[in-house]
Motif scaffolding. Structure first.
Motif, PDB file in Angstrom:
ATOM      1  N   ARG A  43       0.829  -1.210   0.000  1.00  0.00           N
ATOM      2  CA  ARG A  43       0.000   0.000   0.000  1.00  0.00           C
ATOM      3  C   ARG A  43       0.863   1.259   0.000  1.00  0.00           C
ATOM      4  NH1 ARG A  43      -4.674  -1.716   4.301  1.00  0.00           N
ATOM      5  NH2 ARG A  43      -5.994  -2.855   2.833  1.00  0.00           N
ATOM      6  N   GLY A  68      -3.785   0.073  11.863  1.00  0.00           N
ATOM      7  CA  GLY A  68      -4.375  -0.819  12.861  1.00  0.00           C
ATOM      8  C   GLY A  68      -5.716  -0.315  13.364  1.00  0.00           C
ATOM      9  N   ASP A  69      -6.192  -0.991  14.374  1.00  0.00           N
ATOM     10  CA  ASP A  69      -7.504  -0.666  14.917  1.00  0.00           C
ATOM     11  C   ASP A  69      -7.599  -1.343  16.277  1.00  0.00           C
ATOM     12  OD1 ASP A  69     -10.044   0.420  14.881  1.00  0.00           O
ATOM     13  OD2 ASP A  69     -10.965  -1.312  13.934  1.00  0.00           O
ATOM     14  N   ARG A 124      -6.080   6.660  14.207  1.00  0.00           N
ATOM     15  CA  ARG A 124      -6.811   5.858  15.193  1.00  0.00           C
ATOM     16  C   ARG A 124      -6.319   6.079  16.615  1.00  0.00           C
ATOM     17  NH1 ARG A 124      -8.754   1.000  11.295  1.00  0.00           N
ATOM     18  NH2 ARG A 124     -10.288   2.312  10.242  1.00  0.00           N
ATOM     19  N   ALA A 167      -9.993   1.990   2.416  1.00  0.00           N
ATOM     20  CA  ALA A 167     -10.796   2.235   3.621  1.00  0.00           C
ATOM     21  C   ALA A 167     -12.178   2.790   3.250  1.00  0.00           C
ATOM     22  CB  ALA A 167     -10.061   3.194   4.549  1.00  0.00           C
ATOM     23  N   HIS A 169     -14.983   1.618   2.930  1.00  0.00           N
ATOM     24  CA  HIS A 169     -16.148   1.113   3.668  1.00  0.00           C
ATOM     25  C   HIS A 169     -16.238   1.700   5.069  1.00  0.00           C
ATOM     26  CE1 HIS A 169     -12.643  -1.173   4.682  1.00  0.00           C
ATOM     27  NE2 HIS A 169     -13.248  -2.061   5.445  1.00  0.00           N
ATOM     28  N   GLY A 394     -11.542  -5.321   2.933  1.00  0.00           N
ATOM     29  CA  GLY A 394     -12.956  -5.154   3.294  1.00  0.00           C
ATOM     30  C   GLY A 394     -13.687  -4.279   2.285  1.00  0.00           C
TER      31      GLY A 394
HETATM   32  C1  3PG Z   1      -8.044  -2.436   5.530  1.00  0.00           C
HETATM   33  O1  3PG Z   1      -7.010  -2.935   5.957  1.00  0.00           O
HETATM   34  O2  3PG Z   1      -8.992  -3.106   5.093  1.00  0.00           O
HETATM   35  C2  3PG Z   1      -8.173  -0.948   5.517  1.00  0.00           C
HETATM   36  O3  3PG Z   1      -6.966  -0.322   5.814  1.00  0.00           O
HETATM   37  C3  3PG Z   1      -9.203  -0.551   6.496  1.00  0.00           C
HETATM   38  O4  3PG Z   1      -8.740  -0.918   7.750  1.00  0.00           O
HETATM   39  P1  3PG Z   1      -9.805  -1.237   8.895  1.00  0.00           P
HETATM   40  O5  3PG Z   1     -10.478  -2.516   8.494  1.00  0.00           O
HETATM   41  O6  3PG Z   1      -9.007  -1.359  10.157  1.00  0.00           O
HETATM   42  O7  3PG Z   1     -10.769  -0.110   8.905  1.00  0.00           O
END
Ligand code: 3PG
Length: 419
Positions: A43, A68-69, A124, A167, A169, A394
């Motif tokens: 990316r 991340g998240d 984040r 991103a 979505h 996603g």
């Molecule tokens: C991904 O990895 O699908 C995108 O960067 C979005 O990340 P996310 O699922 O943590 O929102």
């Protein structure tokens, strides 16, 4: 000024020289859990041409991005290494400012010279940007104008660019709110991804199968019903945590450890969704028939009919691999998002390795998306053997479900306003 066939502007429609440009990219990358260093740069590489154009055109560039998240906490790290990698690849300095939108970020933005770029802190760090907040609070783009990010940054910029299709979505302020206030445009990567995926969506060769694994199961559940209902998917092959949720939904017990894991990650609610899908489309959803776990550091497998045993399952078993490989060999189109197991660990790489290698050889059209899936592609195959590698995971599968993505809606709204 013109808009293109997608109904929103391209960044190249603007004269950016001397302008403060806020650009949202997706350089969210797979991270080694031990060293916390980036293990796949796909990316980042794909973002370089966009940034190079902006910097060489004399824009004052502030980059915003996430890493991340809370759903995958080990990946939630600062973005200094991302800035270093961008600097190396661009041959132009991208300075890292470890602040998202506070006083340090604001003064760095104001001090930018023409052709300079900074990368601001991990989006984040802000609760309003994390996907659990997004799911729980559900703000509209207008309501997001009150978020700290948008209030602090919007007044400092002349133009907002989004090149973060991966991103698309995410209904987060950085993705959909700046378009309400600033002239807005999409970057070239965004256009490329949407154009290619639209072509695939409009005529997949059948049978078309979706191979869904990984740990981000909300991505899978966000679109399974649509693709089954509208016929985009003839079959769904589940693995990873998604596969476990379906097995439990089918009435199987996978033991206390798996239950505690799902509970801890807030994933138990998906069992109800999985039950509904099984009731409606049971014969189209394939579930693992065996799973792998570690006993004293040695890989062992359990047939799902022998469940429960109290272990954490980290890969699909040999029988499931054989079934899935056969499906892949016979498919017209194969979409993959999410590895089959914890492939970074040699004990649990087989599911991902053999599925990926089957894809590389498959006669059907193969589409891979998502950070970990792309890493697995480089690890187990020659990426050139896949037909299309998308930066999105996603977002790709949701786009393919035919559902409008929050980012596209926001860009179209801005495009219509600026026509
Ligand atoms: C991904 O990895 O699908 C995108 O960067 C979005 O990340 P996310 O699922 O943590 O929102």
């Amino acid at each position: 000024m013109k808009t293109n066939s997608l109904g929103f502007k391209s960044m190249k429609d603007y004269d950016v020289e001397g302008k403060h440009v806020l650009i949202r990219v997706d350089i969210n990358s797979p991270i080694d859990p031990q060293t916390k260093r980036i293990v796949n740069e796909n990316r980042i590489n794909k973002t370089v041409p966009t940034l190079e154009w902006l910097m060489r055109s004399g824009a004052k560039v502030a980059i915003i991005a996430h890493q991340g998240d809370t759903l995958d906490y080990q990946n939630l790290i600062p973005m200094k290494e991302h800035a270093q990698k961008l600097t190396e690849k661009l041959g132009l300095k991208v300075r890292y400012v470890d602040d998202v939108c506070g006083p340090m970020a604001q003064s760095a933005i104001e001090a930018l010279d023409d052709g300079e770029a900074i990368l601001l802190g991990n989006l984040r760090y802000l609760c309003e940007e994390i996907s659990t907040f997004e799911a729980a609070v559900k703000l509209t783009p207008q309501e997001m104008l009150n978020t700290w990010l948008v209030r602090s940054l919007a007044p400092l910029f002349d133009l907002y660019i989004n090149d973060a299709f991966a991103a698309a979505h995410r209904n987060a302020p950085s993705m959909v709110a700046f378009q309400e206030l600033l002239p807005s445009a999409a970057g070239p990567l965004f256009f490329d991804e949407v154009t290619t995926l639209s072509m695939i969506l409009n005529g997949p060769k059948t049978p078309s199968i979706f191979v869904l694994g990984g740990a981000k199961i909300s991505d899978a559940f966000g679109m399974m019903e649509q693709v089954l209902e509208n016929g985009t998917a003839d079959k769904i092959l589940t693995s990873g945590v998604t596969g476990e949720v379906f097995l439990i939904a089918s009435g199987l017990s996978l033991g206390k450890k798996v239950e505690a894991f799902l509970d801890d990650k807030g994933l138990t609610e998906y069992i109800t969704d999985a039950k509904k899908l099984l009731d409606a489309y049971g014969e189209k959803i394939l579930m693992p028939t065996d799973l792998a776990f570690s006993r004293d550091g040695v890989r062992e497998e359990m047939k799902t009919c022998d469940a429960p045993i109290d272990e954490l399952f980290l890969d699909i078993g040999t029988e499931t691999i054989a079934t899935y490989v056969k499906e892949i060999e016979q498919a017209g189109t194969i979409f993959v998002n999410g590895p089959a197991g914890v492939y970074e660990d040699a004990l649990f790489e087989s599911g991902t390795r053999y599925i990926w290698q089957a894809m590389a050889k498959a006669p059907g059209f193969t589409v891979i998306g998502g950070g970990d899936s792309v890493s697995a592609t480089s690890r187990f195959t020659d990426p050139k053997d896949m037909n299309y590698i998308c930066t999105a995971g996603g977002a790709m599968v949701r786009f393919l479900s035919g559902k409008q993505l929050p980012l596209i809606a926001a860009m179209e709204k801005a495009g219509a306003r600026e026509k």
